[in-house]
Structure formats: C-alpha cells, structure tokens
Write an enzyme that holds these catalytic residues in place. Sequence first.
Site, mmCIF file in Angstrom:
data_model
loop_
_atom_site.group_PDB
_atom_site.id
_atom_site.type_symbol
_atom_site.label_atom_id
_atom_site.label_comp_id
_atom_site.label_asym_id
_atom_site.label_seq_id
_atom_site.Cartn_x
_atom_site.Cartn_y
_atom_site.Cartn_z
ATOM 1 C CG HIS A 145 33.991 78.107 60.025
ATOM 2 N ND1 HIS A 145 35.300 78.106 59.404
ATOM 3 C CD2 HIS A 145 33.282 77.422 59.133
ATOM 4 C CE1 HIS A 145 35.169 77.650 58.251
ATOM 5 N NE2 HIS A 145 33.967 77.214 58.038
ATOM 6 C CD1 TRP A 284 29.826 72.564 46.239
ATOM 7 C CD2 TRP A 284 30.300 74.686 47.021
ATOM 8 N NE1 TRP A 284 30.959 72.619 47.186
ATOM 9 C CE2 TRP A 284 30.961 73.817 47.766
ATOM 10 C CE3 TRP A 284 30.100 76.220 47.504
ATOM 11 C CZ2 TRP A 284 31.835 74.157 48.616
ATOM 12 C CZ3 TRP A 284 30.822 76.500 48.488
ATOM 13 C CH2 TRP A 284 31.856 75.680 49.185
#
Length: 398
Positions: A145, A284
């Site tokens: 980020h 995931w």
Amino acid sequence: MASLRTGLRVAQPLRASARNFATRPSIRSSVRHYSSPAPGSPPPPQPSSSSSTSKVLLTSVAIAAAAGGAFLAFGRDDKVSILGVGANGANKFQGSKGSVGPATTSAHSKADYQAVYNAIAEQLEANPDYDDGSYGPVLVRLAWHASGTYDKNSNTGGSNGATMRFAPESEHGANAGLGAARDFMEKIHQKFPWITYSDLWTLGGVAAIQELGGPKIPWRPGRKDATADKCTPDGRLPDGDKGPDHLRYIFYKMGFNDQEIVALSGAHALGRCHTDRSGFDGPWTFAPTSFTNEYFNLLMNEKWNIRKWNGPPQFEDKSTKSLMMLMTDMALVQDPSFKKHVQRYAKSEDEFFNDFRSAYAKLLELGVPAENFKAFETKLDGGKPFEFATSAEQENAN
C-alpha cells in the site's frame, strides 16, 4: 528458479481440506487492499483525486504505541498513524500539517540493513494469538500500500515518502487495519532510528516474503520520508469487486503490464480478508502464511461459486466452502491475456517466483528518484541491489 527460494518452510495446516494440498503455517491478515473507492470498470479517462476522504482535524498521537491486540482492528486506533521520534525529534507529528526530519542512511552498510531485516524477522511470530500467528502478510500489505499509490502520469505517490503515517492517507478505506502494522514497524524503528520509514516499510515487505518461503527480493536503500502535504489521493489502489478493466486501469498507471499484474496478484497466497476491514471474508489458500504458487493452482483447478451471504460479492470454493476469491482474482482466469500467465504459474512455482521477484522489486521502488539510489551505489554488492539472508540461512551457516 529453485535457487530463488529461501529457507525452511514448516508445514502446519490451517484447516482440513477436501483436497490434498501441501500446507504451510497459517495466517489471518489481509494482504491486499480491497476497500478503497476506486474508478469502476471500464475506467474513466481521468482518475479521481479523492474518492471519499474529507478534511481531517489535527490529532496528537501517542509515541511508540505497542503493537498487539487486535492487529487489524478497523476502529479509532486505525485512523491514527502511530509515529515515533526519529533522530533529532524527526517524525513526531501526525495529521495534515505533520512534518518530518531527514534520516541519514547513506553511511550504513549491507550488514546494518541485514540487522534491521533480522529484527523484523524475529518479531513476525511474536504474538501467537494474533490471527493465525504471523505478522508477515500484513507487512507485505503495508509495503504494497505504501508503494502501490504511484501514478506515472503525475509522478506522484509510491514508496518514497511513507506518507501513510499521516492523515488523510492513514484513513483511506484501503488502509483499514494498517495502523497496527505501522505500529509494529515503529518498534523496529526505535531500535534503528537512522533508517527512513520509507526504507523500513519496504524492507519489511522483503523480509516477510522471504521468511514465509518466497523468493529472494533485490532491494536498495535510498527512499526519503516526506511530509503530510505529500499524501496521495484516495482511490489509487485496487478494489476487490471489480473486473479486468479496473485491474489494468490501476496497474497500468503504476507502469505494470499484464504479466506483472498476474505475478503481483500471487501475493494472495498470503493472508485473508476480514469483514471489519475490506468487507470481504476468508483466506485465499489453505496455508496463508506460506508463499507458494497454490493461489494459482486453486484458481485453475478448484470450482468456484458465488457465495450466498450478506457481504459484498465474492466466490467460495466448492470443495470446502472455506476459501474465497475476489472478483479481481476471478478476472485473472476470465481474461485470456491474464489467464495464460495464471496457467504458467500454476504449472511452475519457479516461474512464478522468478517473475514475482522482479515485479515486487519494481513495485517497492515506484516513485523513488533515481538519484536517491545513486548515493548508495558504493554500498551495494558490486553495484547490485542487496539480497538478504533469511533466518534459516543464517542459522544453517552457524
């Protein structure tokens, strides 16, 4: 290439699966950033300079707050950047008028940066009660980020600056939960006040990838910290409920191509989403503290259905209903240009590691002026970026 893999990978299953997956240590933190408002699909001609962030009041902060508790809790603490005191009182202030002082790093050697790496690695599993027991994935997310805000058209954003220390960037929806990640790194900075936050956060991303079994990531020092007026606008990071056009819109502005988009998406091998941060829910993969190519194997070989729940649209695996994929993940197998790379990486972890290594190193240098790195050229290994020894490699050498 097998030589790019690092260290020992200890297997510890996250949960029982309906398939025979190779499992590794588990984690719970979200690696990516799917809550910030971003342009939709297809993309508009020009990005919005701010999606939802309003002006904020100056806020005083506690210095060197301890990292712990609900590490990714999206509450008041996440809306405050926890800043420590650097050399000469630098980095003391938080808010829209905060200022920083320069940190001097050009005099430091590879051994000095290896010491910082080691300090980060030693603390990755410091709190076994945190999520699934490792801070590694959230450090990857912090580095991501901090770097992925780069816009090549305006030459703004990127890893140079570490402006997420300040509001309003610290309050962007995509950065929900990262206040505690910054707090974790603040404790490291207290031990090594000479390193810039910009270098520290990206080095943390390198350490996390390598310690969780990923490839060696070449890394160079030279990033400089910036002031709050350099905060990037909201909406520059990917949104998880969008399709391939959105992915290209976001990543092309950073300077990446389709192959690099897929390679970087492989970071979803790590971590999970949380309803109180991104709104999405679940991991995931079955081993979300191990960096492998299993994310691509699951995309190609598992059957995925839309999850029936009250949250935002996401997919769940048919076999166990314990895994999830985002719309942006499924876009990688729905778009032919993306899918061919997913197929390659599912077949060969070596190819994935090699491509991820290059793309991730590129990501961590976005927005850094070339002259910043030149000051460190004499410190590099024969002019090449540093590659750091993992904890396992150092133990085996002793």
